[in-house]
Motif scaffolding. Sequence first.
Motif, PDB file in Angstrom:
ATOM      1  N   ALA A 107       0.815  -1.222   0.000  1.00  0.00           N
ATOM      2  CA  ALA A 107       0.000   0.000   0.000  1.00  0.00           C
ATOM      3  C   ALA A 107       0.841   1.261   0.000  1.00  0.00           C
ATOM      4  O   ALA A 107       0.423   2.290  -0.537  1.00  0.00           O
ATOM      5  CB  ALA A 107      -0.937  -0.010   1.205  1.00  0.00           C
ATOM      6  N   ASP A 167      -4.317   0.738  -8.861  1.00  0.00           N
ATOM      7  CA  ASP A 167      -4.828  -0.539  -9.368  1.00  0.00           C
ATOM      8  C   ASP A 167      -3.825  -1.664  -9.154  1.00  0.00           C
ATOM      9  O   ASP A 167      -4.210  -2.800  -8.828  1.00  0.00           O
ATOM     10  CB  ASP A 167      -5.162  -0.416 -10.852  1.00  0.00           C
ATOM     11  CG  ASP A 167      -6.436   0.370 -11.110  1.00  0.00           C
ATOM     12  OD1 ASP A 167      -7.201   0.603 -10.144  1.00  0.00           O
ATOM     13  OD2 ASP A 167      -6.671   0.770 -12.268  1.00  0.00           O
ATOM     14  N   LYS A 172      -1.568  -1.821  -6.764  1.00  0.00           N
ATOM     15  CA  LYS A 172      -1.565  -2.121  -5.330  1.00  0.00           C
ATOM     16  C   LYS A 172      -2.745  -3.014  -4.959  1.00  0.00           C
ATOM     17  O   LYS A 172      -2.581  -4.013  -4.250  1.00  0.00           O
ATOM     18  CB  LYS A 172      -1.606  -0.822  -4.526  1.00  0.00           C
ATOM     19  CG  LYS A 172      -0.355   0.013  -4.622  1.00  0.00           C
ATOM     20  CD  LYS A 172      -0.497   1.323  -3.842  1.00  0.00           C
ATOM     21  CE  LYS A 172       0.764   2.157  -3.923  1.00  0.00           C
ATOM     22  NZ  LYS A 172       0.674   3.425  -3.162  1.00  0.00           N
ATOM     23  N   VAL A 173      -3.921  -2.654  -5.436  1.00  0.00           N
ATOM     24  CA  VAL A 173      -5.113  -3.427  -5.104  1.00  0.00           C
ATOM     25  C   VAL A 173      -5.012  -4.845  -5.659  1.00  0.00           C
ATOM     26  O   VAL A 173      -5.378  -5.821  -4.983  1.00  0.00           O
ATOM     27  CB  VAL A 173      -6.383  -2.718  -5.615  1.00  0.00           C
ATOM     28  CG1 VAL A 173      -7.603  -3.625  -5.476  1.00  0.00           C
ATOM     29  CG2 VAL A 173      -6.609  -1.409  -4.844  1.00  0.00           C
ATOM     30  N   ASP A 195      -5.177  -8.116  -3.437  1.00  0.00           N
ATOM     31  CA  ASP A 195      -6.171  -9.160  -3.729  1.00  0.00           C
ATOM     32  C   ASP A 195      -5.512 -10.535  -3.810  1.00  0.00           C
ATOM     33  O   ASP A 195      -6.073 -11.543  -3.358  1.00  0.00           O
ATOM     34  CB  ASP A 195      -6.898  -8.852  -5.036  1.00  0.00           C
ATOM     35  CG  ASP A 195      -7.869  -7.687  -4.927  1.00  0.00           C
ATOM     36  OD1 ASP A 195      -8.186  -7.281  -3.788  1.00  0.00           O
ATOM     37  OD2 ASP A 195      -8.319  -7.187  -5.982  1.00  0.00           O
ATOM     38  N   ASP A 221      -8.391  -4.752   3.733  1.00  0.00           N
ATOM     39  CA  ASP A 221      -9.341  -3.710   3.312  1.00  0.00           C
ATOM     40  C   ASP A 221      -8.812  -2.317   3.649  1.00  0.00           C
ATOM     41  O   ASP A 221      -9.011  -1.360   2.887  1.00  0.00           O
ATOM     42  CB  ASP A 221     -10.702  -3.927   3.991  1.00  0.00           C
ATOM     43  CG  ASP A 221     -11.514  -5.030   3.323  1.00  0.00           C
ATOM     44  OD1 ASP A 221     -11.231  -5.359   2.151  1.00  0.00           O
ATOM     45  OD2 ASP A 221     -12.443  -5.551   3.972  1.00  0.00           O
ATOM     46  N   ARG A 261      -6.298  -1.509   1.040  1.00  0.00           N
ATOM     47  CA  ARG A 261      -6.970  -1.164  -0.219  1.00  0.00           C
ATOM     48  C   ARG A 261      -7.444   0.293  -0.169  1.00  0.00           C
ATOM     49  O   ARG A 261      -7.372   1.020  -1.164  1.00  0.00           O
ATOM     50  CB  ARG A 261      -8.141  -2.109  -0.477  1.00  0.00           C
ATOM     51  CG  ARG A 261      -7.744  -3.556  -0.812  1.00  0.00           C
ATOM     52  CD  ARG A 261      -8.973  -4.392  -1.150  1.00  0.00           C
ATOM     53  NE  ARG A 261      -8.655  -5.774  -1.438  1.00  0.00           N
ATOM     54  CZ  ARG A 261      -8.816  -6.791  -0.582  1.00  0.00           C
ATOM     55  NH1 ARG A 261      -9.317  -6.556   0.638  1.00  0.00           N
ATOM     56  NH2 ARG A 261      -8.502  -8.023  -0.922  1.00  0.00           N
ATOM     57  N   ALA A 272      -4.607   2.566  -0.780  1.00  0.00           N
ATOM     58  CA  ALA A 272      -4.209   2.618  -2.197  1.00  0.00           C
ATOM     59  C   ALA A 272      -5.008   3.656  -2.970  1.00  0.00           C
ATOM     60  O   ALA A 272      -4.515   4.199  -3.965  1.00  0.00           O
ATOM     61  CB  ALA A 272      -4.380   1.233  -2.832  1.00  0.00           C
ATOM     62  N   ARG A 273      -6.218   3.942  -2.519  1.00  0.00           N
ATOM     63  CA  ARG A 273      -7.108   4.801  -3.310  1.00  0.00           C
ATOM     64  C   ARG A 273      -7.546   6.081  -2.593  1.00  0.00           C
ATOM     65  O   ARG A 273      -8.075   6.995  -3.229  1.00  0.00           O
ATOM     66  CB  ARG A 273      -8.357   4.012  -3.702  1.00  0.00           C
ATOM     67  CG  ARG A 273      -8.069   2.764  -4.550  1.00  0.00           C
ATOM     68  CD  ARG A 273      -9.345   2.216  -5.142  1.00  0.00           C
ATOM     69  NE  ARG A 273      -9.152   1.001  -5.899  1.00  0.00           N
ATOM     70  CZ  ARG A 273      -8.696   0.943  -7.148  1.00  0.00           C
ATOM     71  NH1 ARG A 273      -8.359   2.054  -7.774  1.00  0.00           N
ATOM     72  NH2 ARG A 273      -8.566  -0.223  -7.769  1.00  0.00           N
TER      73      ARG A 273
END
Length: 287
Positions: free
Chosen positions: A47, A55, A57-58, A62, A100, A103, A106-107
């Motif tokens: 992260a 994208d 990173k996610v 995942d 989560d 995530r 990341a955004r």
Amino acid sequence: MISATETRSGKGHTDENFPVASRLIQKQYRAPILAFYDFVRAADDVADHATLTPDEKVATLDALDTALTGQGPTDPEAEPLRRRLAERELSPRHARDLLDAFRLDARKNRYADLDELMDYCALSAMPVGRFVLDVHGEDPQRTWAASDAICAALQIINHLQDCGKDFRALDRVYLPADVMARHGAVIEDLGAERASPALRAVIADLARTCENLLEEGRPLLHSIRNTRLALEIAAIHRLALVLAKGLQHRDPLSEKVHFSKVGFAATTLASAAAMLLRRGFSARGTA
């Protein structure tokens, strides 16, 4: 897709601001806690990676998720924790909550208010305490709420300590926008060599919030059955209180508001000893 191993920063559990499975913790509990930490550290490094896109990173996070749950290919960063969880019949839920949080990292790089930041802490910090309690077989009904408050305080203290670095390196600001506005601070203040008076007021305000959270979490110290875990948490609680008070008067942009190795050890030992004495007197009183 880049792997989590390729993004590792080299940071380990001894580099953290608070104890992670110190020698106070019994040996049989340290292994799963350290496996949990190593998994979380790998995901955190994803992260925080400087060049990966959100994208990317996610996607890497995942992959860690599916490896941990056995729904995808194995991953060397996930396999040790997956095995430890299986051995103890523990759920991966706490580790997945942290995924989560990463995530989100990341955004998302701004937080509107304290409620929004606490929602983040519910994913990024509270699951850590809950996992440690679960490993020790502690009662969630007696311990989780107080643990959540302490863990949120630890997370916000880390945010305050690193607020300048987070902004400069990642354009990430955890200080709530409404608190910034209330004191007349602006985001650009975080890029300065020294904190402005307005930013100092924001940091002090949030440090007082951490003090309140730590007070809310104080009952945990007396609710835990495992004495050695209680000693560890007492040490962490005391370290956090000292840092929260320090952040009300010091500038994390121009100085490190951290413990020296000597101060860290002295505070940890003193708080653990005090807790041990209290437990001893309590046991005598009920004998």
